[in-house]
Design an enzyme around this catalytic site. Structure first.
Site, short mmCIF file in Angstrom:
data_model
loop_
_atom_site.label_atom_id
_atom_site.label_comp_id
_atom_site.label_asym_id
_atom_site.label_seq_id
_atom_site.Cartn_x
_atom_site.Cartn_y
_atom_site.Cartn_z
N TYR A 55 -26.47 15.74 -1.54
CA TYR A 55 -26.30 16.28 -2.89
C TYR A 55 -27.64 16.29 -3.64
CZ TYR A 55 -21.22 15.31 -2.49
OH TYR A 55 -19.90 15.24 -2.11
N ASP A 113 0.85 -1.20 0.00
CA ASP A 113 0.00 0.00 0.00
C ASP A 113 0.89 1.25 0.00
OD1 ASP A 113 -3.23 0.49 1.00
OD2 ASP A 113 -1.84 2.19 1.01
N GLN A 128 -21.35 11.84 6.87
CA GLN A 128 -22.52 12.35 7.60
C GLN A 128 -22.43 12.02 9.08
OE1 GLN A 128 -23.59 14.21 5.49
NE2 GLN A 128 -23.00 13.10 3.64
N PRO A 132 -19.74 7.74 6.30
CA PRO A 132 -18.85 8.27 7.34
C PRO A 132 -18.84 9.80 7.38
CG PRO A 132 -17.70 6.66 5.99
CD PRO A 132 -19.03 6.86 5.36
N ASP A 165 -25.42 19.62 -6.42
CA ASP A 165 -25.33 18.23 -6.87
C ASP A 165 -23.94 17.95 -7.45
OD1 ASP A 165 -26.18 15.68 -7.26
OD2 ASP A 165 -27.75 16.16 -8.70
N TYR A 188 -13.44 8.57 -12.37
CA TYR A 188 -13.18 7.38 -11.52
C TYR A 188 -13.71 6.12 -12.20
CZ TYR A 188 -14.25 3.78 -8.09
OH TYR A 188 -14.38 2.56 -7.44
N ALA A 246 -6.51 1.52 -5.44
CA ALA A 246 -7.08 2.41 -6.46
C ALA A 246 -7.26 3.80 -5.86
CB ALA A 246 -8.43 1.88 -6.94
N LYS A 297 -24.70 16.77 4.72
CA LYS A 297 -24.84 17.42 3.41
C LYS A 297 -25.37 16.40 2.39
CE LYS A 297 -22.25 21.06 4.79
NZ LYS A 297 -22.90 21.42 6.06
N THR A 323 -15.98 -2.26 -9.42
CA THR A 323 -17.19 -1.60 -8.93
C THR A 323 -18.35 -1.73 -9.92
OG1 THR A 323 -18.09 0.61 -8.48
CG2 THR A 323 -16.19 0.53 -9.92
P1 NAD Z 1 -9.88 3.37 -0.38
O1 NAD Z 1 -9.75 4.66 -1.10
O2 NAD Z 1 -10.41 3.36 1.00
O3 NAD Z 1 -8.44 2.65 -0.31
C1 NAD Z 1 -7.57 2.60 -1.40
C2 NAD Z 1 -6.22 2.12 -0.88
O4 NAD Z 1 -5.33 2.00 -2.01
C3 NAD Z 1 -5.55 3.09 0.10
O5 NAD Z 1 -5.04 2.39 1.22
C4 NAD Z 1 -4.42 3.73 -0.71
O6 NAD Z 1 -3.32 4.12 0.08
C5 NAD Z 1 -4.08 2.59 -1.66
N1 NAD Z 1 -3.42 3.05 -2.89
C6 NAD Z 1 -3.80 4.08 -3.70
N2 NAD Z 1 -2.93 4.21 -4.72
C7 NAD Z 1 -1.98 3.24 -4.56
C8 NAD Z 1 -0.83 2.85 -5.29
N3 NAD Z 1 -0.45 3.50 -6.40
N4 NAD Z 1 -0.12 1.80 -4.85
C9 NAD Z 1 -0.48 1.12 -3.72
N5 NAD Z 1 -1.56 1.46 -2.98
C10 NAD Z 1 -2.30 2.51 -3.40
O7 NAD Z 1 -10.71 2.41 -1.34
P2 NAD Z 1 -11.85 1.35 -1.03
O8 NAD Z 1 -13.14 2.03 -0.90
O9 NAD Z 1 -11.38 0.44 0.04
O10 NAD Z 1 -11.86 0.55 -2.43
C11 NAD Z 1 -10.99 -0.54 -2.65
C12 NAD Z 1 -11.28 -1.15 -4.00
O11 NAD Z 1 -12.63 -1.59 -4.05
C13 NAD Z 1 -11.11 -0.16 -5.15
O12 NAD Z 1 -10.51 -0.85 -6.24
C14 NAD Z 1 -12.52 0.26 -5.49
O13 NAD Z 1 -12.64 0.62 -6.84
C15 NAD Z 1 -13.29 -1.01 -5.17
N6 NAD Z 1 -14.70 -0.82 -4.80
C16 NAD Z 1 -15.04 0.06 -3.80
C17 NAD Z 1 -16.37 0.17 -3.42
C18 NAD Z 1 -16.80 1.09 -2.29
O14 NAD Z 1 -17.99 1.20 -2.02
N7 NAD Z 1 -15.89 1.75 -1.59
C19 NAD Z 1 -17.34 -0.57 -4.08
C20 NAD Z 1 -16.96 -1.44 -5.11
C21 NAD Z 1 -15.63 -1.57 -5.45
O1 TDX Z 2 -21.61 14.41 1.24
C1 TDX Z 2 -22.13 13.66 0.41
N1 TDX Z 2 -23.45 13.80 0.13
C2 TDX Z 2 -24.10 13.01 -0.78
O2 TDX Z 2 -25.31 13.18 -1.00
C3 TDX Z 2 -21.37 12.62 -0.28
C4 TDX Z 2 -19.90 12.45 0.01
C5 TDX Z 2 -22.05 11.83 -1.17
N2 TDX Z 2 -23.36 12.02 -1.43
C6 TDX Z 2 -24.06 11.10 -2.35
C7 TDX Z 2 -23.37 10.83 -3.69
C8 TDX Z 2 -23.77 9.40 -3.98
O3 TDX Z 2 -25.04 9.36 -4.60
O4 TDX Z 2 -24.07 9.82 -1.70
C9 TDX Z 2 -23.88 8.75 -2.62
C10 TDX Z 2 -22.66 7.95 -2.23
O5 TDX Z 2 -21.52 8.77 -2.44
P1 TDX Z 2 -20.02 8.23 -2.27
O6 TDX Z 2 -19.82 7.73 -0.88
O7 TDX Z 2 -19.10 9.27 -2.78
O8 TDX Z 2 -20.03 6.92 -3.17
P2 TDX Z 2 -20.28 6.67 -4.75
O9 TDX Z 2 -20.00 7.88 -5.56
O10 TDX Z 2 -21.62 6.01 -4.88
O11 TDX Z 2 -19.10 5.60 -5.02
C11 TDX Z 2 -18.81 4.58 -4.02
O12 TDX Z 2 -19.33 3.34 -4.39
C12 TDX Z 2 -18.76 2.69 -5.48
C13 TDX Z 2 -17.31 4.47 -3.82
O13 TDX Z 2 -16.78 5.73 -3.45
C14 TDX Z 2 -16.63 3.93 -5.04
O14 TDX Z 2 -15.24 3.75 -4.81
C15 TDX Z 2 -17.25 2.61 -5.39
O15 TDX Z 2 -16.73 2.14 -6.59
#
Ligand code: NAD
Ligand code: TDX
Length: 332
Positions: free
Chosen positions: A205, A33, A192, A190, A270, A148, A80, A203, A121
């Protein structure tokens, strides 16, 4: 014992996955990482040192990646850039990490003949209308909306091409929105929760009627492990837990669970290009691999997650101010 190399293991889902693997298997895990703003080494506290190692470095460092892949039986690729709002302010690191970083890993796994699992995703499919009767399946065409999601779509296509052209032993999973412990405070839930805990109004959107399909990160982890262990090489599996909720409903639940009036939030600008709805049909994963989610009651999982943020202020407080400053610059 199987030796896993987990990229992005200090992030939200990666760290949940590492804890899940250590609890539920006898595998050893090495995390690679880069500890970007999104990584937090504290999320990996308490792991047994005889089965766990941490390497600080980038998936773009071909030499480092080669030495780690050479010592692994399988790579599970979470690393990522992941936040849509950040990809709108500066897409550049999304291309570097999500496309070129994945390319580096693919080339190394090809050369070393090592099994590769790519974590992706549901956003690669674009969005659905609120009244669409269909959900995303493994055959839904790709139609990403944001910098993204387009880089994640591109990385999926690279994996598919490496399977087809070079016979790489690889699988892909596309999961819906995760919630749970260790999620960065920039993300919706997190943000909110920690807003309320910091005396800031939540907040929402736009009109807030956008729908996300929520799954607990521990259920995502068990599904990735199932695909890694029992998935067919070259296949894609969609991961979801029938958790569709509107953002407005979620924000109101957060307020209620924290003992505040359900309307004590602000509507803000938005997100440009904001996807309306995501929804996963997980039939293939369930029928073929027998996978089932454990967290089937979203409101109970949300309450437990809120409790985690109340109990772990030292984990999130150091990142809160800088995150809100970034949002303020975007008027969100
Ligand atoms: P996150 O942003 O919390 O964590 C990403 C991690 O990758 C961090 O620890 C960061 O330091 C590391 N990283 C970034 N660039 C790097 C690099 N060049 N080399 C090594 N490490 C690096 O992400 P997350 O929400 O845990 O998502 C993880 C994976 O799951 C991603 O591929 C994302 O697309 C996928 N995903 C996320 C969600 C979601 O709801 N969060 C949903 C579906 C898929
Ligand atoms: O303050 C906010 N208010 C709000 O209304 C934020 C941060 C988001 N939103 C809305 C935007 C989206 O409709 O909430 C929804 C969720 O937002 P995010 O947490 O930014 O997630 P989203 O854009 O749906 O993408 C997430 O799910 C798929 C992850 O960030 C991605 O990494 C994953 O691939």
């Amino acid at each position: 014992m199987t030796r896993l190399l987990v990229t992005g293991g200090a992030g939200f889902i990666g760290s949940n996955f590492v804890h899940h693997v250590i609890r539920n298997t006898d595998y050893s895990v090495t995390v690679l990482d880069a500890l970007t703003y999104a990584g937090n080494i504290a999320s990996l506290d308490g792991l047994p040192m005889d089965r766990f190692a941490f390497v600080h470095g980038s998936i773009g460092d071909a030499e480092l990646v080669d030495s780690l892949v050479a010592a692994a039986d399988a790579v599970v690729h979470f690393a990522a850039e992941t936040h849509n709002d950040n990809s709108l302010s500066d897409p550049s690191p999304f291309l570097t990490t999500n496309l070129l970083g994945t390319f580096t890993l693919l080339e190394t796994c090809r050369r070393r003949n090592v099994r590769f699992h790519h974590v992706s995703t549901d956003e690669v499919f674009g969005d659905l209308a609120l009244d669409d009767a269909d959900r995303f399946t493994e055959t839904t065409p790709y139609n990403p909306s944001s910098p993204y999601s387009s880089t994640k779509a591109g990385s999926d296509l690279l994996v598919r091409a490496w399977v087809r052209s070079f016979g790489l032993d690889a699988t892909i999973s596309n999961c819906s929105n995760n919630y749970g412990p260790f999620q960065h405070v920039e993300k919706f839930i997190p943000r909110q929760v920690t807003n309320v805990l910091s005396g800031i109004r939540p907040k929402l959107y736009g009109d807030g009627l956008n729908v996300r399909d929520w799954i607990h990160a521990d259920d995502h982890s068990s599904a990735v492990l199932a695909v890694l262990e029992h998935g067919r090489s070259g296949e894609t599996y969609l991961i979801g837990a029938d958790g569709e909720r509107s953002n407005k409903d979620v924000i109101e639940w957060v307020l209620e669970l924290l003992g505040h009036p359900r309307d004590a939030y602000d509507h803000v600008a938005d997100r440009p290009g904001h996807d309306r709805r995501y929804a996963i049909d997980p039939t293939k994963l369930r029928d073929e691999l027998g996978w089932r989610p454990r967290f089937v009651d979203f409101e109970a999982g949300l309450a437990a997650t809120i409790q985690w943020y109340q109990d772990n202020r030292t984990w999130w407080e150091p990142t809160k101010d800088a995150t809100e400053l970034r949002y303020a610059a975007q008027s969100r």
